[in-house]
Design a protein around this motif. Structure first.
Motif, PDB file in Angstrom:
ATOM      1  N   PRO A  48     102.795   8.919   2.455  1.00 41.71           N
ATOM      2  CA  PRO A  48     101.457   8.190   2.655  1.00 41.71           C
ATOM      3  C   PRO A  48     101.586   6.970   2.229  1.00 41.71           C
ATOM      4  O   PRO A  48     102.607   6.534   1.525  1.00 41.71           O
ATOM      5  N   GLY A  49     100.416   6.033   2.364  1.00 37.55           N
ATOM      6  CA  GLY A  49     100.459   4.683   1.845  1.00 37.55           C
ATOM      7  C   GLY A  49     100.340   3.548   2.907  1.00 37.55           C
ATOM      8  O   GLY A  49     100.191   3.839   4.123  1.00 37.55           O
ATOM      9  N   ASP A  50     101.167   2.549   2.659  1.00 35.87           N
ATOM     10  CA  ASP A  50     101.402   1.471   3.396  1.00 35.87           C
ATOM     11  C   ASP A  50     102.364   1.870   4.572  1.00 35.87           C
ATOM     12  O   ASP A  50     103.185   2.759   4.514  1.00 35.87           O
ATOM     13  N   PHE A  51     102.275   0.791   5.542  1.00 32.46           N
ATOM     14  CA  PHE A  51     103.457   1.223   6.690  1.00 32.46           C
ATOM     15  C   PHE A  51     104.551   0.173   6.724  1.00 32.46           C
ATOM     16  O   PHE A  51     105.358   0.067   7.759  1.00 32.46           O
ATOM     17  N   HIS A  52     105.083  -0.072   5.302  1.00 30.17           N
ATOM     18  CA  HIS A  52     106.005  -1.179   5.388  1.00 30.17           C
ATOM     19  C   HIS A  52     107.363  -0.174   4.519  1.00 30.17           C
ATOM     20  O   HIS A  52     107.175   0.342   3.609  1.00 30.17           O
ATOM     21  N   TYR A  53     108.345  -0.026   5.443  1.00 34.20           N
ATOM     22  CA  TYR A  53     109.384   0.761   5.216  1.00 34.20           C
ATOM     23  C   TYR A  53     110.676   0.309   4.915  1.00 34.20           C
ATOM     24  O   TYR A  53     111.026  -0.599   5.536  1.00 34.20           O
ATOM     25  N   ASP A  54     111.488   0.839   3.921  1.00 38.46           N
ATOM     26  CA  ASP A  54     112.779   0.116   3.645  1.00 38.46           C
ATOM     27  C   ASP A  54     113.694   0.899   4.315  1.00 38.46           C
ATOM     28  O   ASP A  54     113.410   1.762   5.333  1.00 38.46           O
ATOM     29  N   ALA A  55     115.064   0.591   4.204  1.00 36.90           N
ATOM     30  CA  ALA A  55     116.082   1.097   4.890  1.00 36.90           C
ATOM     31  C   ALA A  55     116.257   2.688   4.565  1.00 36.90           C
ATOM     32  O   ALA A  55     116.486   3.269   5.931  1.00 36.90           O
ATOM     33  N   GLY A  56     116.308   3.177   3.353  1.00 36.06           N
ATOM     34  CA  GLY A  56     116.281   4.485   3.259  1.00 36.06           C
ATOM     35  C   GLY A  56     115.224   5.089   4.098  1.00 36.06           C
ATOM     36  O   GLY A  56     115.288   6.485   4.509  1.00 36.06           O
ATOM     37  N   GLU A  57     113.957   4.928   4.028  1.00 37.30           N
ATOM     38  CA  GLU A  57     112.770   5.577   4.898  1.00 37.30           C
ATOM     39  C   GLU A  57     113.055   5.148   6.445  1.00 37.30           C
ATOM     40  O   GLU A  57     112.626   6.152   6.804  1.00 37.30           O
ATOM     41  N   LEU A  58     113.756   4.273   7.037  1.00 32.73           N
ATOM     42  CA  LEU A  58     113.810   3.968   8.104  1.00 32.73           C
ATOM     43  C   LEU A  58     114.977   5.181   8.608  1.00 32.73           C
ATOM     44  O   LEU A  58     114.670   5.792   9.587  1.00 32.73           O
ATOM     45  N   ALA A  59     115.899   5.307   7.607  1.00 34.83           N
ATOM     46  CA  ALA A  59     116.990   6.400   8.126  1.00 34.83           C
ATOM     47  C   ALA A  59     116.498   7.836   8.308  1.00 34.83           C
ATOM     48  O   ALA A  59     116.574   8.722   9.165  1.00 34.83           O
ATOM     49  N   VAL A  60     115.410   8.078   7.304  1.00 35.69           N
ATOM     50  CA  VAL A  60     114.509   9.454   7.298  1.00 35.69           C
ATOM     51  C   VAL A  60     113.839   9.548   8.716  1.00 35.69           C
ATOM     52  O   VAL A  60     113.943  10.583   9.494  1.00 35.69           O
ATOM     53  N   MET A  61     113.037   8.502   9.129  1.00 35.21           N
ATOM     54  CA  MET A  61     112.377   8.531  10.249  1.00 35.21           C
ATOM     55  C   MET A  61     113.340   8.654  11.468  1.00 35.21           C
ATOM     56  O   MET A  61     112.976   9.294  12.493  1.00 35.21           O
ATOM     57  N   LEU A  62     114.466   7.925  11.558  1.00 31.51           N
ATOM     58  CA  LEU A  62     115.298   8.199  12.691  1.00 31.51           C
ATOM     59  C   LEU A  62     115.840   9.664  12.722  1.00 31.51           C
ATOM     60  O   LEU A  62     116.102  10.306  13.860  1.00 31.51           O
ATOM     61  N   ALA A  63     116.139  10.328  11.627  1.00 31.85           N
ATOM     62  CA  ALA A  63     116.476  11.689  11.408  1.00 31.85           C
ATOM     63  C   ALA A  63     115.470  12.584  12.012  1.00 31.85           C
ATOM     64  O   ALA A  63     115.477  13.516  12.753  1.00 31.85           O
ATOM     65  N   ASP A  64     114.165  12.399  11.427  1.00 39.91           N
ATOM     66  CA  ASP A  64     113.009  13.080  11.922  1.00 39.91           C
ATOM     67  C   ASP A  64     112.912  12.904  13.467  1.00 39.91           C
ATOM     68  O   ASP A  64     112.560  14.111  14.087  1.00 39.91           O
ATOM     69  N   ILE A  65     112.972  11.897  14.103  1.00 46.35           N
ATOM     70  CA  ILE A  65     112.999  11.772  15.472  1.00 46.35           C
ATOM     71  C   ILE A  65     114.069  12.535  16.038  1.00 46.35           C
ATOM     72  O   ILE A  65     113.637  13.299  17.088  1.00 46.35           O
ATOM     73  N   GLY A  66     115.228  12.740  15.618  1.00 49.74           N
ATOM     74  CA  GLY A  66     116.245  13.518  16.363  1.00 49.74           C
ATOM     75  C   GLY A  66     115.800  14.866  16.015  1.00 49.74           C
ATOM     76  O   GLY A  66     116.071  15.473  17.134  1.00 49.74           O
ATOM     77  N   GLU A  67     115.355  15.359  14.980  1.00 50.73           N
ATOM     78  CA  GLU A  67     114.656  16.848  14.740  1.00 50.73           C
ATOM     79  C   GLU A  67     113.496  17.187  16.037  1.00 50.73           C
ATOM     80  O   GLU A  67     113.699  17.936  16.409  1.00 50.73           O
ATOM     81  N   CYS A  68     112.878  16.088  16.022  1.00 50.36           N
ATOM     82  CA  CYS A  68     111.842  16.140  17.174  1.00 50.36           C
ATOM     83  C   CYS A  68     112.371  16.522  18.487  1.00 50.36           C
ATOM     84  O   CYS A  68     112.020  17.286  19.291  1.00 50.36           O
ATOM     85  N   ARG A  69     113.381  15.502  18.859  1.00 47.33           N
ATOM     86  CA  ARG A  69     113.860  15.699  20.315  1.00 47.33           C
ATOM     87  C   ARG A  69     114.690  17.143  20.430  1.00 47.33           C
ATOM     88  O   ARG A  69     114.505  17.873  21.273  1.00 47.33           O
ATOM     89  N   ARG A  70     115.341  17.718  19.266  1.00 46.32           N
ATOM     90  CA  ARG A  70     115.861  19.069  19.416  1.00 46.32           C
ATOM     91  C   ARG A  70     114.931  19.862  19.424  1.00 46.32           C
ATOM     92  O   ARG A  70     115.278  21.017  19.946  1.00 46.32           O
ATOM     93  N   ALA A  71     113.771  19.766  18.829  1.00 41.63           N
ATOM     94  CA  ALA A  71     112.695  20.793  18.873  1.00 41.63           C
ATOM     95  C   ALA A  71     112.005  20.702  20.217  1.00 41.63           C
ATOM     96  O   ALA A  71     111.196  21.783  20.481  1.00 41.63           O
ATOM     97  N   GLY A  72     112.170  19.942  21.087  1.00 37.49           N
ATOM     98  CA  GLY A  72     111.464  19.865  22.390  1.00 37.49           C
ATOM     99  C   GLY A  72     110.244  19.322  22.336  1.00 37.49           C
ATOM    100  O   GLY A  72     109.636  19.710  23.273  1.00 37.49           O
ATOM    101  N   VAL A  73     109.873  18.541  21.583  1.00 38.14           N
ATOM    102  CA  VAL A  73     108.525  17.924  21.431  1.00 38.14           C
ATOM    103  C   VAL A  73     108.400  16.903  22.630  1.00 38.14           C
ATOM    104  O   VAL A  73     109.542  16.330  23.247  1.00 38.14           O
ATOM    105  N   ASP A  74     107.055  16.536  22.923  1.00 40.15           N
ATOM    106  CA  ASP A  74     106.924  15.781  24.165  1.00 40.15           C
ATOM    107  C   ASP A  74     106.775  14.290  23.583  1.00 40.15           C
ATOM    108  O   ASP A  74     107.060  13.234  24.573  1.00 40.15           O
ATOM    109  N   GLY A  75     106.473  13.721  22.638  1.00 37.31           N
ATOM    110  CA  GLY A  75     106.297  12.655  22.033  1.00 37.31           C
ATOM    111  C   GLY A  75     106.359  12.438  20.659  1.00 37.31           C
ATOM    112  O   GLY A  75     106.255  13.420  19.703  1.00 37.31           O
TER     113      GLY A  75
END
Length: 184
Positions: free
Chosen positions: A47-74
């Motif tokens: 939560p909080g602001d929307f300014h992310y550092d490199a570590g948070e970006l890496a987590v977000m990219l990994a989470d997107i990969g998990e979403c793709r594997r789970a078969g979500v639509d967006g």
């Protein structure tokens, strides 16, 4: 319940009391297995602001990969610079990681200084929808601005009206703004 009540899609998030964060991979898979309507998952590491550092970006990219594997639509993303503008580079990286999933830019757009320029940039980057209250505290209060965004950008990016939308106000919001999609 949302599916039974006629929702067109689900936006799945955890910690809604603090404006939502990325849910667990287990919850994402469980929901995807149980509903037939599209599931879009918020990608927000904290939560909080929307300014992310490199570590948070890496987590977000990994989470997107998990979403793709789970078969979500967006996925639903939002990244800003320290100055409060769309972080073009980070947004482009998140979009590329999500492809071919649908991408919505969340209400971080309302925290930018120039909402019209923000929506134009998001459309240029290939974002499919922008969730916005028109820059106001609620979508109903921002209905006039939403109407302008819908007229200007509605053919290139979906304007998804959100923020304080309630059953008793949704008809008035749609009538005043002309939006075709609402987020409740």
């Amino acid at each position: 319940q949302a599916e039974r009540d006629g929702a067109g899609r689900l936006e799945l998030c955890a910690d809604l009391a603090r404006d939502g964060t990325t849910p667990s991979a287990g919850l994402i898979r469980a929901v995807r297995e149980r509903v037939d309507i599209p599931v879009h998952v918020i990608i927000r590491p904290r939560p909080g602001d929307f300014h992310y550092d490199a570590g948070e970006l890496a987590v977000m990219l990994a989470d997107i990969g998990e979403c793709r594997r789970a078969g979500v639509d967006g996925v639903v993303i939002g990244a800003l610079t320290a100055a409060g503008a769309v972080d073009r580079e980070m947004t482009a990286r998140l979009l590329a990681a999500a492809h071919p999933l649908r991408v919505t830019f969340h209400r971080a757009a309302d925290a930018t200084r120039d909402l019209g320029a923000t929506v134009a940039l998001l459309a240029e980057l290939g974002v499919h929808h922008v969730l916005t209250s028109g820059g106001a505290p609620t979508a109903l209060e921002g209905a006039e601005r939403l109407a302008g965004l819908e007229r200007t950008f509605g053919r290139t990016i979906g304007i998804l009206a959100g923020g304080g939308v309630r059953p008793e106000s949704v008809a008035e919001l749609v009538r005043r703004s002309g939006v075709r999609q609402v987020h409740v």
